[in-house]
Design a protein around this motif. Structure first.
Motif, PDB file in Angstrom:
ATOM      1  N   PHE A  37       0.209  -6.472   8.980  1.00 10.73           N
ATOM      2  CA  PHE A  37       1.458  -5.779   9.305  1.00 10.73           C
ATOM      3  C   PHE A  37       2.262  -6.513  10.374  1.00 10.73           C
ATOM      4  N   THR A  38       1.570  -7.236  11.243  1.00 14.06           N
ATOM      5  CA  THR A  38       2.279  -8.072  12.214  1.00 14.06           C
ATOM      6  C   THR A  38       3.006  -9.195  11.477  1.00 14.06           C
ATOM      7  N   ALA A  39       2.301  -9.817  10.523  1.00 14.83           N
ATOM      8  CA  ALA A  39       2.885 -10.941   9.784  1.00 14.83           C
ATOM      9  C   ALA A  39       4.104 -10.500   8.982  1.00 14.83           C
ATOM     10  N   THR A  40       3.953  -9.438   8.187  1.00 11.88           N
ATOM     11  CA  THR A  40       5.091  -9.003   7.376  1.00 11.88           C
ATOM     12  C   THR A  40       6.202  -8.450   8.270  1.00 11.88           C
ATOM     13  N   GLY A  41       5.830  -7.803   9.351  1.00 14.48           N
ATOM     14  CA  GLY A  41       6.829  -7.271  10.286  1.00 14.48           C
ATOM     15  C   GLY A  41       7.700  -8.380  10.863  1.00 14.48           C
ATOM     16  N   ILE A  42       7.060  -9.485  11.272  1.00 15.26           N
ATOM     17  CA  ILE A  42       7.815 -10.616  11.833  1.00 15.26           C
ATOM     18  C   ILE A  42       8.719 -11.230  10.763  1.00 15.26           C
ATOM     19  N   LEU A  43       8.183 -11.383   9.553  1.00 17.66           N
ATOM     20  CA  LEU A  43       8.982 -11.981   8.479  1.00 17.66           C
ATOM     21  C   LEU A  43      10.213 -11.134   8.162  1.00 17.66           C
ATOM     22  N   VAL A  44      10.031  -9.818   8.079  1.00 14.96           N
ATOM     23  CA  VAL A  44      11.159  -8.923   7.781  1.00 14.96           C
ATOM     24  C   VAL A  44      12.166  -8.940   8.923  1.00 14.96           C
ATOM     25  N   SER A  98       0.804  -1.214   0.000  1.00 19.67           N
ATOM     26  CA  SER A  98       0.000   0.000   0.000  1.00 19.67           C
ATOM     27  C   SER A  98       0.844   1.276   0.000  1.00 19.67           C
ATOM     28  N   VAL A  99       2.162   1.133  -0.098  1.00 21.80           N
ATOM     29  CA  VAL A  99       3.000   2.334  -0.192  1.00 21.80           C
ATOM     30  C   VAL A  99       2.972   2.818  -1.640  1.00 21.80           C
ATOM     31  N   SER A 139       5.464   2.641  12.286  1.00 18.42           N
ATOM     32  CA  SER A 139       4.847   3.931  12.569  1.00 18.42           C
ATOM     33  C   SER A 139       3.858   4.372  11.488  1.00 18.42           C
ATOM     34  N   HIS A 140       3.990   3.829  10.278  1.00 21.53           N
ATOM     35  CA  HIS A 140       3.103   4.261   9.202  1.00 21.53           C
ATOM     36  C   HIS A 140       2.147   3.188   8.694  1.00 21.53           C
ATOM     37  N   GLY A 141       2.440   1.928   9.089  1.00 22.06           N
ATOM     38  CA  GLY A 141       1.658   0.811   8.569  1.00 22.06           C
ATOM     39  C   GLY A 141       0.168   0.959   8.789  1.00 22.06           C
TER      40      GLY A 141
END
Lengths: 105, 278
Positions: free
Chosen positions: B180-187, B28-29, B90-92
């Motif tokens: 965002f939790t899922a992608t955050g953990i993966l990154v 979504s960016v 902070s922006h997710g």
């Protein structure tokens, strides 16, 4: 103080001199020697000379090492300290012929 | 042909997984696609350059230039992934709420996009240069069968890309509240794995002590040359025989980035709660 910092930065390089040296040659996509023995429990410096024109990748999961060696060039790889045992390695780019074993004892 | 496909698959897989996760995370960016694609192109061009100068890089610093180069590339990638994750925390939420209109108002959206370009570029550069060298070796040899091996390379590439795309498509289906939790953990795990790999190269160059080599050995249970091991290696930095120092790097990266995310993310969460209660 600054000088002291520079000297400490050089320490890892000076330490090399004490490591035992071993040499490996890649020729016609084969390792020579295909098997060699090193002392266990000590770090060794392995020099790999690739005499072929094509690049090779020294690859070993048992040794936890991977390094690309360009054609007609020499590379240095530090190995160990290892527990006694047999550790296989391959030339990943020609792994049907380029196979070898390091025996630590 | 089969052997070639596997080798190329392994090289492509890592870059593909990184791109898949980041493409999903920055869905979504605004303009992220364009920057991602630019990163891919830059990485491919860089692969050719690195492959060409392998002997030069390798001979630097008394023959440990390649390890230092890899460690620097991985180090930069870790920093960029950390930056990305902290930015996202902070922006997710704002992006998820109202992608288009909010997107324009995010002042540092462009810097997030350039971070994306650097991460993708570096991932492709590192894995791509090895693939280029490998395929060059095949093309240069005279033992025939080149076309079947190059076909193997193509199959390996396609399979690698397919895994990355599957990951992307799978993540895209994750419900927004978990996304965002899922992608955050993966990154986060991706970054920790890269930190561990950077340590691995510095140990190989004898610039860092291994502390314990290996700390454990799970090669019989989950070998790294099997598909699950390969996937876990690319996803979370799995190593069947890691040195102690690798684990130190892994955990430090994990804790530091997580703390950064929490510190930056906290004001946003309170703002979100206020917003929801209206």
């Amino acid at each position: 103080m600054k000088h002291l910092l520079y000297i400490t930065l050089l320490l890892p390089f000076t330490a090399h001199a004490a490591d035992a040296d071993f040499k490996l040659v890649i020729n016609d996509h084969r390792f020579q020697p295909a098997e060699f023995t090193i002392p266990s429990g000590t770090k060794i410096k392995l020099t790999v000379e690739n005499q072929d024109a094509t690049p090779e990748e020294f690859d070993s999961h048992p040794l936890n090492r991977e390094k690309v060696i360009a054609g007609h060039s020499t590379a240095t790889i530090y190995i160990g300290p290892l527990a006694p045992g047999r550790y296989t390695f391959t030339g990943e780019f020609h792994d049907t012929t380029a196979q070898g074993t390091i025996v630590a004892q | 042909m089969f052997g070639t496909a596997i080798i190329v698959f392994r090289e492509v897989l890592e870059a593909s997984i990184i791109i898949g996760i980041l493409a999903a995370a920055t869905r979504s960016v605004p303009n992220s696609r364009r920057w991602l694609f630019a990163g891919l192109l830059a990485g491919l061009a860089g692969s050719g350059l690195v492959a060409t100068f392998t002997d030069v890089i390798g001979s630097l610093a008394n023959g440990i230039g390649q390890e230092i180069f890899n460690a620097i590339v991985l180090g930069i990638a870790v920093l960029m992934l950390a930056w990305h994750n902290i930015w996202m925390s902070s922006h997710g939420a704002a992006l998820a709420k109202n992608a288009k209109s909010v997107g324009k108002n995010i002042t540092d959206g462009t810097s997030e996009c350039s971070v994306l370009l650097v991460i993708v570029g570096l991932a492709v550069l590192r894995e791509g240069s090895e693939t280029v060298l490998f395929l060059y070796g095949i093309a240069a040899s005279n033992d025939g069968g080149q076309s079947s091996m190059l076909l193997g390379g193509l199959i390996g590439t396609l399979l690698g890309v397919a895994v990355g795309y599957t990951l992307y498509a799978g993540l895209a289906r994750v419900p927004m509240r978990w996304f965002f939790t899922a992608t955050g953990i993966l990154v986060l795990l991706l970054a920790a794995g890269m930190a561990s790999q950077a340590a691995h190269f510095l140990i190989q160059a004898d610039l860092l002590p291994s502390l314990a080599s290996p700390l454990w050995d799970t090669s019989t249970v989950l070998p790294e040359n099997g598909l699950p091991g390969m996937l876990l290696h690319s996803l979370v930095g799995y190593d069947s025989r890691p040195a102690g120092m690798q684990i130190v790097f892994y955990l430090v990266a994990l804790v530091v980035i997580y703390t950064g995310m929490k510190l930056v993310g906290r004001p946003r969460q309170t703002a979100m709660k206020n917003h929801d209660s209206k």
